[in-house]
Scaffold this active site. Structure first.
Site, short mmCIF file in Angstrom:
data_model
loop_
_atom_site.label_atom_id
_atom_site.label_comp_id
_atom_site.label_asym_id
_atom_site.label_seq_id
_atom_site.Cartn_x
_atom_site.Cartn_y
_atom_site.Cartn_z
N LYS A 42 0.86 -1.19 0.00
CA LYS A 42 0.00 0.00 0.00
C LYS A 42 0.89 1.23 0.00
CE LYS A 42 -3.82 0.48 2.47
NZ LYS A 42 -4.47 0.56 3.80
C1 E4P Z 1 -7.72 1.23 4.24
O1 E4P Z 1 -7.03 1.06 3.28
C2 E4P Z 1 -7.77 2.54 4.93
O2 E4P Z 1 -6.52 2.79 5.48
C3 E4P Z 1 -8.85 2.56 5.96
O3 E4P Z 1 -10.03 1.97 5.45
C4 E4P Z 1 -9.11 3.94 6.51
O4 E4P Z 1 -10.24 3.86 7.34
P1 E4P Z 1 -10.61 4.99 8.40
O5 E4P Z 1 -11.02 6.22 7.64
O6 E4P Z 1 -11.75 4.40 9.17
O7 E4P Z 1 -9.39 5.20 9.25
#
Ligand code: E4P
Length: 227
Positions: free
Chosen positions: A86
């Protein structure tokens, strides 16, 4: 729909991969930090639970393309082929994306807030782009609309990159994402619980059980067949 679990809580990963059709796990530095555990044993334990058939998305912590590549190489030694690196979208992130693709890595471009960020990431070769639905809604934008336009834009331009919608708080957000043709979501265990729950379903199951017992008592179908 690909359902991915957005957590690094190993007990929850064990539980939810046992019950739900989960295609993988996503983490980010915030999610990992919440566990307050040593990083290496934590990711090894998660890998042990998700196995070789599910994806494991791990976010790099460096903001420099060359260092992202080094982190990715070290992670691949531990996690193997189902690792998705990522990378938050930025100039260095984009450069890292095409460099990672040249080296045979799977890449998920994350922290996507606009359609054109998604387009750039896809053009750099990202396998997934992850737009943040709830965080968009929180800033009085429209997370579902952003996802919808990314999905349409990729379709119109015959782009193979998948849209992995992320950052959810409600069932409605997940449902609307599915209705605009998004192929994959990453959701935390609380949202997954909400997706399966309905009080009328609980009532129906209780009624089935009560009606059965009025005639057959505590005997199951198996008991009755074997009698
Ligand atoms: C996933 O890739 C993201 O980092 C995550 O869904 C962010 O979620 P949040 O906005 O609840 O922190």
């Amino acid at each position: 729909m690909l359902y991915i679990l957005d957590t690094a809580d190993t007990e929850k990963i064990r539980r939810y991969t046992y019950y739900f059709p989960i295609a993988g796990v996503t983490t980010n530095p915030t999610i990992i930090s919440k566990e307050k555990r040593d990083f290496l044993p934590l990711i090894k334990e998660i890998k042990g639970i998700v196995g070789d058939s599910r994806m494991f998305h791990i976010q790099t912590t460096s903001q420099d393309a060359d260092k992202i590549i080094e982190e990715a190489k070290a992670l691949r030694e531990i996690i193997g082929e189902k690792l998705y690196i990522k990378v938050p979208i930025s100039q260095e992130g984009l450069r890292a994306t095409w460099m990672l693709k040249e080296r045979g890595f799977n890449v998920t471009e994350t922290a996507i807030f606009t359609q054109q960020q998604a387009m750039l990431a896809a053009t750099a070769g990202a396998d997934f782009v992850a737009p943040y639905v709830n965080r968009l809604d929180n800033i009085v934008s429209d997370g579902v609309n952003v996802v919808s336009e990314i999905v349409q834009m990729f379709k119109l331009n015959d782009i193979k990159t998948k849209v992995l919608a992320a950052s959810f708080k409600t069932v409605e957000q997940v449902h609307k994402i599915a209705m605009v043709g998004c192929q994959s979501v990453t959701v935390n265990p609380d949202v997954l619980d909400q997706l399966i729950y309905h009080p009328m379903t609980m009532l129906a199951i209780d009624d089935f059980e009560a009606d059965w017992k009025t005639v057959y008592g505590n005997k199951s179908i198996l008991d009755l067949i074997k009698e």
